[in-house]
Write a protein that holds these residues in place. Sequence first.
Motif, PDB file in Angstrom:
ATOM      1  N   SER A   1       0.820  -1.206   0.000  1.00 19.34           N
ATOM      2  CA  SER A   1       0.000   0.000   0.000  1.00 19.34           C
ATOM      3  C   SER A   1       0.853   1.255   0.000  1.00 19.34           C
ATOM      4  O   SER A   1       0.588   2.206  -0.754  1.00 19.34           O
ATOM      5  N   LEU A   2       1.905   1.280   0.825  1.00 18.03           N
ATOM      6  CA  LEU A   2       2.774   2.452   0.875  1.00 18.03           C
ATOM      7  C   LEU A   2       3.513   2.652  -0.439  1.00 18.03           C
ATOM      8  O   LEU A   2       3.668   3.792  -0.910  1.00 18.03           O
ATOM      9  N   LYS A   3       3.957   1.579  -1.049  1.00 21.37           N
ATOM     10  CA  LYS A   3       4.638   1.701  -2.342  1.00 21.37           C
ATOM     11  C   LYS A   3       3.701   2.260  -3.406  1.00 21.37           C
ATOM     12  O   LYS A   3       4.088   3.116  -4.210  1.00 21.37           O
ATOM     13  N   ALA A   4       2.464   1.757  -3.420  1.00 21.27           N
ATOM     14  CA  ALA A   4       1.502   2.256  -4.407  1.00 21.27           C
ATOM     15  C   ALA A   4       1.219   3.739  -4.186  1.00 21.27           C
ATOM     16  O   ALA A   4       1.120   4.523  -5.147  1.00 21.27           O
ATOM     17  N   GLN A   5       1.083   4.151  -2.930  1.00 14.78           N
ATOM     18  CA  GLN A   5       0.827   5.565  -2.657  1.00 14.78           C
ATOM     19  C   GLN A   5       2.004   6.430  -3.084  1.00 14.78           C
ATOM     20  O   GLN A   5       1.804   7.526  -3.643  1.00 14.78           O
ATOM     21  N   ARG A   6       3.223   5.976  -2.825  1.00 10.94           N
ATOM     22  CA  ARG A   6       4.396   6.761  -3.240  1.00 10.94           C
ATOM     23  C   ARG A   6       4.460   6.896  -4.752  1.00 10.94           C
ATOM     24  O   ARG A   6       4.780   7.980  -5.278  1.00 10.94           O
ATOM     25  N   ARG A   7       4.137   5.824  -5.462  1.00 14.35           N
ATOM     26  CA  ARG A   7       4.159   5.918  -6.920  1.00 14.35           C
ATOM     27  C   ARG A   7       3.097   6.880  -7.425  1.00 14.35           C
ATOM     28  O   ARG A   7       3.340   7.664  -8.363  1.00 14.35           O
ATOM     29  N   ILE A   8       1.911   6.830  -6.840  1.00 17.28           N
ATOM     30  CA  ILE A   8       0.850   7.750  -7.255  1.00 17.28           C
ATOM     31  C   ILE A   8       1.267   9.187  -6.983  1.00 17.28           C
ATOM     32  O   ILE A   8       1.037  10.097  -7.815  1.00 17.28           O
ATOM     33  N   GLN A   9       1.894   9.447  -5.841  1.00 16.27           N
ATOM     34  CA  GLN A   9       2.342  10.794  -5.530  1.00 16.27           C
ATOM     35  C   GLN A   9       3.362  11.293  -6.547  1.00 16.27           C
ATOM     36  O   GLN A   9       3.307  12.434  -7.004  1.00 16.27           O
ATOM     37  N   VAL A  10       4.310  10.415  -6.894  1.00 14.71           N
ATOM     38  CA  VAL A  10       5.325  10.806  -7.872  1.00 14.71           C
ATOM     39  C   VAL A  10       4.688  11.144  -9.213  1.00 14.71           C
ATOM     40  O   VAL A  10       5.019  12.154  -9.846  1.00 14.71           O
ATOM     41  N   VAL A  11       3.747  10.313  -9.656  1.00 10.50           N
ATOM     42  CA  VAL A  11       3.095  10.551 -10.948  1.00 10.50           C
ATOM     43  C   VAL A  11       2.287  11.844 -10.917  1.00 10.50           C
ATOM     44  O   VAL A  11       2.350  12.656 -11.844  1.00 10.50           O
ATOM     45  N   VAL A  12       1.532  12.068  -9.853  1.00 14.10           N
ATOM     46  CA  VAL A  12       0.705  13.279  -9.762  1.00 14.10           C
ATOM     47  C   VAL A  12       1.564  14.523  -9.741  1.00 14.10           C
ATOM     48  O   VAL A  12       1.275  15.506 -10.429  1.00 14.10           O
ATOM     49  N   GLN A  13       2.641  14.526  -8.973  1.00 12.02           N
ATOM     50  CA  GLN A  13       3.506  15.688  -8.908  1.00 12.02           C
ATOM     51  C   GLN A  13       4.202  15.938 -10.241  1.00 12.02           C
ATOM     52  O   GLN A  13       4.394  17.084 -10.656  1.00 12.02           O
TER      53      GLN A  13
END
Length: 645
Positions: free
Chosen positions: A383-395
């Motif tokens: 879950s944490l890895k998925a959230q970090r990837r989503i944050q990177v993509v959004v930013q």
Amino acid sequence: MKRTRRVKTQPAIKGQLPADPVGQRYVNRFYHGFHAIIAPVPLFGASPDWRTINYRLQPSQLWELHQDNTKLVGIRFDTTTLYATIDLDTGGDYHNLESVKKIKAALENIGIVDVVPSQSSESGGYHLVLPLEEPVHSFGLACALQQTLTDAGFQVRQGHLEIFPNVKAYCPDRPTDFNAIRVPLQAGCKSFLLDDELSAIGNDVSTFLDHCDRAAYKQDLKHLNKAIEKAYKRHVKEKYRKKTSQDAEKWRRDWEKIIATGWTGFGQTNEILPVIVGYGIVFLRLSGDDLVDYAVSTATNAPGYLQYCRHQHEIKTRVLHWMRCSERNDYYSAYPSYPQRLEGTFSATFAEAIAFRGHTNTKNNIVTFERCDRRQEMNLERSLKAQRRIQVVVQTLEWNGGLPDGATNRAKLIREAYKQRFNKSLSQETLHKYLHLWHPTRYVADPWIENSCEDCQMGDYAHCAGTSAMTDELKNAQNPCQIDEYEHSPYMKVLCLPPAATAPQRRVAAEVTEFRGESERGTQPPPAVKTPTLNGKPQQSETTPSAIINADPLSDAAIEEIKRATRLRLQAGAYANKVLQEYRLMTGRFICGSERSSLLKIAKMQFYLDSECNSLIAEALEWAAANPGCLPFTLETAFQERGGS
């Protein structure tokens, strides 16, 4: 009051009955008119020359052939039957009194408590007749008899032990017949009735039928019918399982070939050990210490082990790792077998035991705490890895042109960018779990605006105490320290802010954005604003927006130092995980809970200490001072202190 046993009425035999009353009793139990077999009486020691009759044999004809000294007759079985026969041929493995007693004991487990033994012919073979008081399903009875004797250690095979009716093959095109067996006590084949010690009593048919009636009355038909039902279900399962037997044999041959070939080069240990462990579980039904001993022995004796295997000093630890990995994840089970469903069904099992989504069930299924903790830990890590990837993509999207306003278009763009950047698919379900990271109504696009939208007192600047509303200008305001065309990576976005020592307070930040909006329309800036006081003492002198805007930015060297420190922090996390994995292999056990967290923290601090980065070294030294005895850190010392104890 004595209870009388209720006897079910037998269906009448169709066709012409014999005139002899004994013959009528005989054909009432031993008769099936279709596809009977006949043969002339052979010479002593010769086999009968059987041939099948293609017409229906009348009951009177069967009794006539039975009484003919020159003919032999055999019949097959209908859908239901009133008897069964176990044939023990002369010279076979079970043609003895001890085997007959064991067969009788095994048959009692399915409700057949009495048998009528007879000598089938002058060759001396035994026929154990199993008479029944009520008709039962012939094929089900055949399944029950065969499975019972097989479970008792007997091998049903021609020339030794045969069962009539037999477990016949199924043909989708036409009906198939049961095997035929000669009828008992024929006049021309020297057949005799035997006692319990297999001694001849006589060949009187009427006495034989009396014995059959007494034995039929003793049978436990209720128990037998239940056994027939279970045996039929078992037969269906085994038949279905046999469809994959060819694939299983190919699988077994492939694994045996890999094991026999052994090592052919370096770097093959983690490819061969799973095969050896899997072979022991699937085809040898091994587990625990037996599986470990087999795998270690097989691996060390395999070709190329001494030449190419670089894990010879820890081969048992590697075997334990693969065995526990296979058992923990249920990779393999003994063949043939069915997978264990903790909750009875696939969906319930994996919703409760793996996903832990709050599924409730009245069953009290026990799952070990070690497995639960590890699965929860794995789920949290994913879950944490998925959230970090989503944050990177959004930013990244935010800095490279902005995000679409609509939720659908934004989600579609994020999934495409996620796939392109990480080469992984992002499901719609996962994306909707974390709406706060991207959704137009949940996500705050700029951290400067996020800091400036909290409640504060601003007098004439559209905010008052207890009010969280923002003007359109404030919502659209951007970071006043943003640098145009600044194209660094997303997680470095904050580096263009002023230093922490001179960073404006939230209230002043809101005033700056308001001032910028007014200045763009040509209006005058507002007067200077005094900062709030604490305990009656002013915290700062008068600060003007122009003073804030003209604050000295970070130097290039400082920015590069922060970038370098950030990269090293990311590398420290990967290094700590690698150290944890090596420590697991050295100790041969799983690390979880507080021990895992402590080991990861110590490994990170050691990485900081060796990084030659001043800020990270200072942080590591400060942590070491608060936690004496933890640094310097090596795997050898950790193993001696923890794993070796």
